[in-house]
Enzyme design. Structure first.
Site, short mmCIF file in Angstrom:
data_model
loop_
_atom_site.label_atom_id
_atom_site.label_comp_id
_atom_site.label_asym_id
_atom_site.label_seq_id
_atom_site.Cartn_x
_atom_site.Cartn_y
_atom_site.Cartn_z
N ARG A 2 -12.36 -9.94 19.52
CA ARG A 2 -12.37 -8.46 19.60
C ARG A 2 -12.11 -7.99 21.03
O ARG A 2 -11.71 -6.85 21.26
CB ARG A 2 -13.71 -7.92 19.07
CG ARG A 2 -13.80 -6.42 19.06
CD ARG A 2 -14.84 -5.82 18.11
NE ARG A 2 -16.04 -6.58 17.94
CZ ARG A 2 -16.98 -6.77 18.86
NH1 ARG A 2 -16.86 -6.21 20.05
NH2 ARG A 2 -18.05 -7.50 18.60
N TYR A 17 2.26 15.82 13.92
CA TYR A 17 1.76 14.98 12.83
C TYR A 17 0.40 15.51 12.36
O TYR A 17 -0.55 15.59 13.13
CB TYR A 17 1.66 13.52 13.28
CG TYR A 17 1.24 12.61 12.17
CD1 TYR A 17 1.96 12.55 10.98
CD2 TYR A 17 0.11 11.82 12.28
CE1 TYR A 17 1.56 11.73 9.94
CE2 TYR A 17 -0.29 10.97 11.26
CZ TYR A 17 0.43 10.95 10.09
OH TYR A 17 0.04 10.13 9.06
N ASP A 23 3.10 12.13 22.23
CA ASP A 23 3.32 11.27 21.07
C ASP A 23 4.82 10.98 21.03
O ASP A 23 5.63 11.85 20.74
CB ASP A 23 2.83 11.97 19.79
CG ASP A 23 2.95 11.06 18.56
OD1 ASP A 23 3.88 10.24 18.52
OD2 ASP A 23 2.11 11.18 17.66
N LYS A 61 6.69 2.73 12.86
CA LYS A 61 8.02 3.28 12.59
C LYS A 61 9.08 2.36 13.21
O LYS A 61 9.09 1.19 12.92
CB LYS A 61 8.08 4.71 13.13
CG LYS A 61 6.87 5.56 12.75
CD LYS A 61 6.78 5.75 11.25
CE LYS A 61 5.78 6.80 10.81
NZ LYS A 61 4.41 6.38 10.64
C1 LIG Z 1 4.43 11.38 15.07
C2 LIG Z 1 3.41 10.48 14.46
N1 LIG Z 1 2.31 10.16 15.15
C3 LIG Z 1 1.36 9.36 14.62
C4 LIG Z 1 1.47 8.85 13.35
C5 LIG Z 1 0.38 7.98 12.80
O1 LIG Z 1 0.76 6.63 12.82
P1 LIG Z 1 0.22 5.51 11.82
O2 LIG Z 1 0.69 5.85 10.45
O3 LIG Z 1 0.80 4.24 12.36
O4 LIG Z 1 -1.28 5.54 11.91
C6 LIG Z 1 2.60 9.13 12.59
C7 LIG Z 1 2.73 8.60 11.22
O5 LIG Z 1 3.57 9.03 10.45
C8 LIG Z 1 3.59 9.98 13.16
O6 LIG Z 1 4.69 10.31 12.47
#
Ligand SMILES: Cc1ncc(COP(=O)(O)O)c(C=O)c1O
Length: 371
Positions: free
Chosen positions: A49, A101, A167, A192
């Site tokens: 961990r 998001y 982000d 992604k």
């Molecule tokens: C712009 C963005 N940030 C964060 C996330 C969250 O990521 P995760 O699904 O890997 O937890 C997503 C998921 O679609 C996203 O599109």
């Protein structure tokens, strides 16, 4: 010497010197406890961990691409929520995109912080960041693909003592380097395009400040929000081809966008890579390249369903950046967007196959009844 190109950097990111008889990318180290040296505590790994060499290899790879110090997490949300819990104290003011998001805003309802929502396109004035501890941006935003000026907002935010996190999921570390543009943090879902094969969830945070990096690593150990070594290794394996995958995805997006703009059933095509897109001016200044995600609008939810049914290559899926072309009707998930808005992720299929299939499917969707 000039910097290596993107392809070279991806292939070699996080690699060690070649050793005869050893693999190109060392396999995942699957350890809960490690053997302790007699004189422990020392610098060795002691418990899974707290530390793992497979994490460190990928952190060195992504950190090099981002231009910062990286900490990996088991998902994009684990990365974002650990960042927010690390930086924010009760009562702090957080600025978030109103159109980013959606789960980030959902998470905030459980945090004892004040929240100010600002659309990605602004207005980005001194009032927008006044009193903030942290300004979280998402550019290009998901799903609207709007763009904001990271350098200009970082200047505004720093003037009032706020930190800026971006982000960077949609752009990827090859498409945009927020830390070079003045942001303090680059955070992303690597589920992604970075992992890229639709088979693993992952995330990371890269920062410039060493003390913040140490604290993020500590928070990961304490919270237990740790990525599995095997998943980490899969992401590192996928990262090697990010440059070529993004290139094909962008080529496919450009070809599809050009065709869809002229299609009678399609409205409001958005892709920051298009010179006539509202986000293009800022995007082309601060982004290094464009990806394969674009949006368009059909007249109704039913038409989107028909379109996906009629396509032989495009399937419905709520992610983006993978090998396969996918379509996601965002209103289905509660995003405040028109019912027929599709977020399309161009995959790695041959351009002419994909364009032919998509146009054909649209033509049939418009002409035929719902099955
Ligand atoms: C712009 C963005 N940030 C964060 C996330 C969250 O990521 P995760 O699904 O890997 O937890 C997503 C998921 O679609 C996203 O599109």
């Amino acid at each position: 010497m000039t910097e290596w190109g993107d392809g070279t950097r991806c292939v070699h990111a996080g690699s060690t010197e070649p050793v005869a008889g050893q693999p190109f990318l060392a396999g995942p180290v699957l350890a809960a406890p490690y053997h302790l040296s007699p004189g422990h505590p020392g610098a060795d790994d002691f418990y899974g961990r707290a530390g793992n060499p497979t994490w460190r290899a990928l952190e060195s790879a992504i950190g090099a691409l981002d231009g910062g110090l990286c900490t990996v997490f088991p998902s994009g949300m684990a990365a974002i929520t650990t960042l927010l819990r690390t930086l924010l104290s009760p009562g702090d003011l957080l600025v978030v995109p109103s159109d980013g998001y959606y789960l980030v805003r959902t998470f905030l309802t459980g945090l004892d912080v004040r929240v100010r929502e600002v659309p990605t396109v602004g207005p980005w004035t001194a009032e927008a960041v006044a009193g903030a501890r942290l300004v979280l941006l998402e550019t290009p935003s998901n799903p609207g693909l709007d763009v904001c000026d990271i350098a200009a907002i970082a200047e505004l935010a720093h003037a009032v003592g706020a930190l800026v996190a971006v982000d960077n999921t949609t752009a990827t570390p090859l498409g945009q380097r927020p830390l070079e543009l003045g942001a303090d943090v680059s955070v992303a879902s690597d589920t992604k395009a970075v992992a890229g094969h639709s088979d693993v969830l992952f995330g990371h945070v890269s920062v410039t400040d060493e003390a913040l990096w140490t604290e993020l690593q500590r928070q990961r150990t304490v919270s237990g929000a740790i990525p599995g070594p095997f998943e980490t290794w899969m992401v590192h394996r996928g990262l090697g081809t990010l440059d070529v995958r993004l290139a094909r995805q962008a080529e496919n997006a450009a070809a599809l966008v050009a065709k869809l703009r002229g299609h009678e059933a399609v409205a409001d095509v958005r892709w920051p890579g298009s010179p006539d897109d509202p986000s293009h001016a800022i995007a082309s200044r601060q982004m290094r390249r464009f990806g394969g995600v674009f949006t368009f609008e059909l007249a109704s939810a039913e038409l989107v369903t028909r379109f996906v049914r009629e396509s032989r290559l495009v399937s419905a899926a709520t992610s983006f950046g993978g090998l396969h072309s996918t379509a996601d009707r965002r209103a289905h998930w509660g995003d405040p967007v028109p019912e027929g808005l599709v977020r399309f992720s161009a995959g790695l299929e041959d351009s002419h196959d994909l364009v032919h299939d998509v146009v054909d499917a649209l033509d049939r969707a418009v002409g035929g009844p719902v099955q």
